[in-house]
Design an enzyme around this catalytic site. Sequence first.
Site, mmCIF file in Angstrom:
data_model
loop_
_atom_site.group_PDB
_atom_site.id
_atom_site.type_symbol
_atom_site.label_atom_id
_atom_site.label_comp_id
_atom_site.label_asym_id
_atom_site.label_seq_id
_atom_site.Cartn_x
_atom_site.Cartn_y
_atom_site.Cartn_z
ATOM 1 N N ARG A 43 -82.408 48.733 80.880
ATOM 2 C CA ARG A 43 -82.549 47.353 81.532
ATOM 3 C C ARG A 43 -83.323 47.110 82.630
ATOM 4 N NH1 ARG A 43 -77.436 45.473 79.514
ATOM 5 N NH2 ARG A 43 -75.943 47.133 79.209
ATOM 6 N N TYR B 111 -69.931 42.482 85.650
ATOM 7 C CA TYR B 111 -70.135 41.176 85.718
ATOM 8 C C TYR B 111 -69.118 40.374 86.742
ATOM 9 C CZ TYR B 111 -73.529 42.466 82.050
ATOM 10 O OH TYR B 111 -74.362 43.053 81.275
ATOM 11 N N HIS C 14 -84.786 42.468 77.867
ATOM 12 C CA HIS C 14 -85.434 43.545 77.643
ATOM 13 C C HIS C 14 -85.998 44.081 76.506
ATOM 14 C CE1 HIS C 14 -82.567 44.002 80.706
ATOM 15 N NE2 HIS C 14 -81.352 43.738 80.194
ATOM 16 N N ARG D 240 -79.651 49.438 87.086
ATOM 17 C CA ARG D 240 -78.906 49.796 86.161
ATOM 18 C C ARG D 240 -79.270 50.763 85.092
ATOM 19 N NH1 ARG D 240 -75.907 44.617 83.338
ATOM 20 N NH2 ARG D 240 -74.768 46.413 82.489
ATOM 21 N N ASP E 136 -92.643 34.524 74.759
ATOM 22 C CA ASP E 136 -93.815 33.871 74.393
ATOM 23 C C ASP E 136 -93.534 32.520 74.422
ATOM 24 O OD1 ASP E 136 -95.375 35.982 73.819
ATOM 25 O OD2 ASP E 136 -95.448 36.017 71.908
ATOM 26 N N LEU F 126 -76.752 38.075 86.209
ATOM 27 C CA LEU F 126 -75.491 38.278 87.486
ATOM 28 C C LEU F 126 -75.563 39.717 88.117
ATOM 29 C CD1 LEU F 126 -73.133 37.014 84.473
ATOM 30 C CD2 LEU F 126 -73.256 36.143 86.687
ATOM 31 N N SER F 127 -76.015 40.732 87.147
ATOM 32 C CA SER F 127 -75.969 41.957 87.726
ATOM 33 C C SER F 127 -77.542 42.250 88.298
ATOM 34 C CB SER F 127 -75.807 43.135 86.732
ATOM 35 O OG SER F 127 -76.640 42.924 85.706
HETATM 36 C C1 DQA Z 1 -77.476 40.209 82.292
HETATM 37 C C2 DQA Z 1 -77.888 41.449 82.213
HETATM 38 C C3 DQA Z 1 -78.409 42.285 80.763
HETATM 39 O O1 DQA Z 1 -78.827 43.628 80.819
HETATM 40 C C4 DQA Z 1 -77.447 42.214 79.932
HETATM 41 O O2 DQA Z 1 -77.694 42.506 78.422
HETATM 42 C C5 DQA Z 1 -76.470 40.898 79.927
HETATM 43 C C6 DQA Z 1 -76.246 40.095 81.276
HETATM 44 C C7 DQA Z 1 -76.777 40.009 83.755
HETATM 45 O O3 DQA Z 1 -76.726 38.387 83.893
HETATM 46 O O4 DQA Z 1 -76.628 40.517 84.594
HETATM 47 O O5 DQA Z 1 -76.049 40.549 78.988
HETATM 48 O O6 DQA Z 1 -78.524 39.435 81.807
#
Ligand code: DQA
Length: 158
Positions: free
Chosen positions: A110, A22, A79, A106, A86, A100-101
């Site tokens: 995810r 991150y 996820h 990944r 909803d 962010l990622s």
């Molecule tokens: C996230 C990606 C999710 O898989 C993870 O659980 C996070 C951060 C991201 O911003 O990359 O907590 O949402």
Amino acid sequence: MKILVVHGPNLQLLGKREVSVYGAVTLNEINESIRALAKELKVQIEIAQSNHEGEIVDMIGNSRATFRGILINPAAYTHTSVAIRDAIAACGIPAVEVHLSHIYKREDFRQHSMTAPACVAQVTGFGKDSYLLGLRGLVSYCSHQCETPKAKSARKKK
Ligand code: DQA
């Protein structure tokens, strides 16, 4: 125009949490950048972070009276949460999902977003810039979107 920004679980730990994934950016720094962009775009924003699914569902459920759109990083709930999906689908205002990622590069678990199909768009993988690109897109989307007279008058009464 007022936009609600929602950060999901564990994002308060940014800067200390899995820095290799991150980055070193903190939630405060992200929020500062969001506020600066909001000023430039001449929109008002309210920013919230919660580790609790029900709290996020409530924020989204109560959003329509005050906000024109939602920028959300549902984090791990992305996820798993049918309830947040909803809530987004039911709230009657557009939401943009950000990460962010790059979630599709990944782990397998995810690579599916429960919440994205309820959103108008998703931005993933640009770090802090995912929020800024998402906010620009959302504001543009909302400014081109025709509000129903009922939604407009509900907001004005508040
Ligand atoms: C996230 C990606 C999710 O898989 C993870 O659980 C996070 C951060 C991201 O911003 O990359 O907590 O949402």
